[in-house]
Design a protein around this motif. Structure first.
Motif, PDB file in Angstrom:
ATOM      1  N   HIS A  72       0.859  -1.181   0.000  1.00  0.00           N
ATOM      2  CA  HIS A  72       0.000   0.000   0.000  1.00  0.00           C
ATOM      3  C   HIS A  72       0.898   1.236   0.000  1.00  0.00           C
ATOM      4  CE1 HIS A  72      -3.782  -2.212   0.981  1.00  0.00           C
ATOM      5  NE2 HIS A  72      -2.908  -3.085   1.434  1.00  0.00           N
ATOM      6  N   PRO A  73       1.249   1.750  -1.163  1.00  0.00           N
ATOM      7  CA  PRO A  73       2.223   2.852  -1.233  1.00  0.00           C
ATOM      8  C   PRO A  73       1.781   4.111  -0.517  1.00  0.00           C
ATOM      9  CG  PRO A  73       1.156   2.490  -3.367  1.00  0.00           C
ATOM     10  CD  PRO A  73       0.781   1.344  -2.494  1.00  0.00           C
ATOM     11  N   GLU A  74       0.468   4.270  -0.288  1.00  0.00           N
ATOM     12  CA  GLU A  74      -0.010   5.468   0.406  1.00  0.00           C
ATOM     13  C   GLU A  74       0.143   5.360   1.915  1.00  0.00           C
ATOM     14  OE1 GLU A  74      -3.497   2.655   0.468  1.00  0.00           O
ATOM     15  OE2 GLU A  74      -1.812   3.116  -0.848  1.00  0.00           O
ATOM     16  N   VAL A  75       0.540   4.184   2.407  1.00  0.00           N
ATOM     17  CA  VAL A  75       0.686   3.957   3.845  1.00  0.00           C
ATOM     18  C   VAL A  75       2.129   4.224   4.279  1.00  0.00           C
ATOM     19  CG1 VAL A  75       0.636   2.191   5.664  1.00  0.00           C
ATOM     20  CG2 VAL A  75      -1.206   2.295   3.954  1.00  0.00           C
ATOM     21  N   ARG A  76       2.277   5.028   5.324  1.00  0.00           N
ATOM     22  CA  ARG A  76       3.602   5.237   5.907  1.00  0.00           C
ATOM     23  C   ARG A  76       3.910   4.074   6.845  1.00  0.00           C
ATOM     24  NH1 ARG A  76       2.705  11.534   7.843  1.00  0.00           N
ATOM     25  NH2 ARG A  76       2.822  12.497   5.769  1.00  0.00           N
ATOM     26  N   VAL A  77       5.127   3.555   6.775  1.00  0.00           N
ATOM     27  CA  VAL A  77       5.508   2.406   7.593  1.00  0.00           C
ATOM     28  C   VAL A  77       6.657   2.801   8.520  1.00  0.00           C
ATOM     29  CG1 VAL A  77       6.372   0.037   7.605  1.00  0.00           C
ATOM     30  CG2 VAL A  77       4.763   0.771   5.824  1.00  0.00           C
ATOM     31  N   ALA A  78       6.482   2.524   9.815  1.00  0.00           N
ATOM     32  CA  ALA A  78       7.550   2.718  10.801  1.00  0.00           C
ATOM     33  C   ALA A  78       7.828   1.368  11.446  1.00  0.00           C
ATOM     34  CB  ALA A  78       7.136   3.731  11.855  1.00  0.00           C
ATOM     35  N   GLU A  79       9.088   1.034  11.637  1.00  0.00           N
ATOM     36  CA  GLU A  79       9.450  -0.246  12.238  1.00  0.00           C
ATOM     37  C   GLU A  79      10.178  -0.013  13.559  1.00  0.00           C
ATOM     38  OE1 GLU A  79      10.727  -3.492   9.669  1.00  0.00           O
ATOM     39  OE2 GLU A  79      10.649  -2.088   7.966  1.00  0.00           O
ATOM     40  N   VAL A  80       9.681  -0.670  14.616  1.00  0.00           N
ATOM     41  CA  VAL A  80      10.244  -0.530  15.960  1.00  0.00           C
ATOM     42  C   VAL A  80      10.351  -1.911  16.593  1.00  0.00           C
ATOM     43  CG1 VAL A  80       9.309   1.794  16.273  1.00  0.00           C
ATOM     44  CG2 VAL A  80       7.965  -0.184  16.997  1.00  0.00           C
ATOM     45  N   GLY A  81      10.999  -1.980  17.723  1.00  0.00           N
ATOM     46  CA  GLY A  81      11.148  -3.257  18.416  1.00  0.00           C
ATOM     47  C   GLY A  81      10.752  -3.168  19.872  1.00  0.00           C
ATOM     48  N   TYR A  82       9.707  -2.420  20.164  1.00  0.00           N
ATOM     49  CA  TYR A  82       9.303  -2.207  21.548  1.00  0.00           C
ATOM     50  C   TYR A  82       8.644  -3.434  22.177  1.00  0.00           C
ATOM     51  CZ  TYR A  82       9.827   2.778  20.382  1.00  0.00           C
ATOM     52  OH  TYR A  82      10.301   4.000  19.988  1.00  0.00           O
ATOM     53  N   ARG A  83       7.880  -4.170  21.384  1.00  0.00           N
ATOM     54  CA  ARG A  83       7.028  -5.248  21.925  1.00  0.00           C
ATOM     55  C   ARG A  83       6.103  -4.692  23.009  1.00  0.00           C
ATOM     56  NH1 ARG A  83       8.915 -10.171  20.130  1.00  0.00           N
ATOM     57  NH2 ARG A  83      11.047 -10.142  19.318  1.00  0.00           N
ATOM     58  N   CYS A  84       5.538  -3.522  22.731  1.00  0.00           N
ATOM     59  CA  CYS A  84       4.691  -2.820  23.707  1.00  0.00           C
ATOM     60  C   CYS A  84       3.727  -1.941  22.935  1.00  0.00           C
ATOM     61  CB  CYS A  84       5.562  -1.977  24.636  1.00  0.00           C
ATOM     62  SG  CYS A  84       4.634  -0.885  25.738  1.00  0.00           S
ATOM     63  N   VAL A  85       2.429  -2.218  23.058  1.00  0.00           N
ATOM     64  CA  VAL A  85       1.463  -1.499  22.234  1.00  0.00           C
ATOM     65  C   VAL A  85       1.409  -0.010  22.578  1.00  0.00           C
ATOM     66  CG1 VAL A  85      -0.508  -2.001  23.752  1.00  0.00           C
ATOM     67  CG2 VAL A  85      -0.895  -1.565  21.322  1.00  0.00           C
ATOM     68  N   GLY A  86       1.572   0.347  23.856  1.00  0.00           N
ATOM     69  CA  GLY A  86       1.553   1.751  24.213  1.00  0.00           C
ATOM     70  C   GLY A  86       2.691   2.519  23.564  1.00  0.00           C
ATOM     71  N   ALA A  87       3.876   1.936  23.604  1.00  0.00           N
ATOM     72  CA  ALA A  87       5.041   2.571  22.986  1.00  0.00           C
ATOM     73  C   ALA A  87       4.893   2.638  21.472  1.00  0.00           C
ATOM     74  CB  ALA A  87       6.309   1.818  23.367  1.00  0.00           C
ATOM     75  N   ALA A  88       4.312   1.588  20.878  1.00  0.00           N
ATOM     76  CA  ALA A  88       4.119   1.569  19.424  1.00  0.00           C
ATOM     77  C   ALA A  88       3.119   2.639  18.995  1.00  0.00           C
ATOM     78  CB  ALA A  88       3.650   0.192  18.980  1.00  0.00           C
ATOM     79  N   ARG A  89       2.022   2.774  19.750  1.00  0.00           N
ATOM     80  CA  ARG A  89       1.043   3.816  19.414  1.00  0.00           C
ATOM     81  C   ARG A  89       1.684   5.207  19.522  1.00  0.00           C
ATOM     82  NH1 ARG A  89      -3.978   1.485  18.894  1.00  0.00           N
ATOM     83  NH2 ARG A  89      -4.572  -0.094  20.432  1.00  0.00           N
ATOM     84  N   ALA A  90       2.413   5.435  20.604  1.00  0.00           N
ATOM     85  CA  ALA A  90       3.054   6.737  20.801  1.00  0.00           C
ATOM     86  C   ALA A  90       4.046   7.036  19.682  1.00  0.00           C
ATOM     87  CB  ALA A  90       3.761   6.766  22.160  1.00  0.00           C
ATOM     88  N   HIS A  91       4.793   6.019  19.264  1.00  0.00           N
ATOM     89  CA  HIS A  91       5.746   6.199  18.172  1.00  0.00           C
ATOM     90  C   HIS A  91       5.011   6.559  16.885  1.00  0.00           C
ATOM     91  CE1 HIS A  91       9.701   5.477  16.236  1.00  0.00           C
ATOM     92  NE2 HIS A  91       8.942   5.191  15.178  1.00  0.00           N
TER      93      HIS A  91
END
Length: 247
Positions: A72-91
């Motif tokens: 989906h080229p219109e989607v921005r993708v960020a990759e993290v390794g938090y294994r934590c939904v709160g941290a992922a949402r904040a990122h």
């Protein structure tokens, strides 16, 4: 919980940022992105002056979620390794709103869902309408996919949930708010569960206009083994065993 809409001057939206955390959601992410594409398309038709973006945060993914998102080229993708939904949402919020000046935060809206959800086509349009009416934060309702659940488990779930205006439920899978409210409330905390509840509690304490609405409804997976301990899937697993008595 609902609140009366303020009569104060309302800041018209100029941007909507959709944030989706994902942890190994190769199987369900395609459905989520398809429905989000439709919701974005509907908002652009209804409100062409609003700029809309979708950001997917791949958190410690080891499956094919990256390939799904990049189709989906219109989607921005960020990759993290938090294994934590709160941290992922904040990122995701930080990535999506980087560079937004403080004076413009009231015109930017955050629409949050999960990578195992399907949103309705009018999901973003309805949030924009509420924002125009002066709402700063809206909590919508979430229903498990009926096809995934035994009828007895579904009946237990329905008995414990109130899908009505003024409902008491808070789900990160169906939560919209102004960026100004998000910042003022301290954002999503880096916790593995209830990051959504903490944010909403702070927004309500701050005096922002918060609304619990049944007009926003999202369908989510009915799986009983989820990604976040103590999350929605865990609750369904308790219903499956008859152990849970509260929503």
């Amino acid at each position: 919980m609902s609140a009366a809409v303020s009569c104060a001057a309302v800041e018209s939206l100029t941007h909507v940022h959709v944030v989706v955390p994902a942890n190994n959601e190769e199987a369900l992410l395609p459905r989520t992105l398809r429905t989000l594409h439709d919701a974005v398309d509907e908002l652009r038709r209804a409100r062409p002056t609003i700029t809309t973006h979708v950001t997917v945060v791949l958190d410690a993914c080891t499956d094919g979620s990256r390939d799904v998102a990049r189709r989906h080229p219109e989607v921005r993708v960020a990759e993290v390794g938090y294994r934590c939904v709160g941290a992922a949402r904040a990122h995701g919020v930080a990535t999506a709103t980087a560079g937004v000046p403080g004076s413009e935060r009231g015109r930017h809206w955050l629409a949050n869902t999960d990578a195992d959800c399907a949103v309705p086509r009018d999901w973003l349009v309805r949030q924009a309408i509420l924002a125009d009416a002066g709402v700063d934060l809206v909590t919508g309702t979430v229903e498990p996919d009926r096809a995934d659940l035994d009828p007895a488990v579904l009946a237990r779930w329905q008995a414990l949930h109130q899908l009505r205006d003024g409902h008491p439920h808070v789900h990160g899978a169906n939560l919209g708010l102004r960026l100004s409210t998000y910042v003022r409330s301290g954002g999503f905390r880096a916790v593995p569960v209830h990051e959504d509840v903490g944010l909403v509690e702070q927004a309500r304490l701050s005096g922002d206009t918060c609304l619990a609405s049944s007009a926003l409804n999202v369908r989510t997976s009915g799986r009983t083994r989820g990604r976040a301990p103590g999350g929605f899937a865990h609750f369904l697993s308790e219903l499956e065993t008859g152990a849970s008595l509260a929503g």
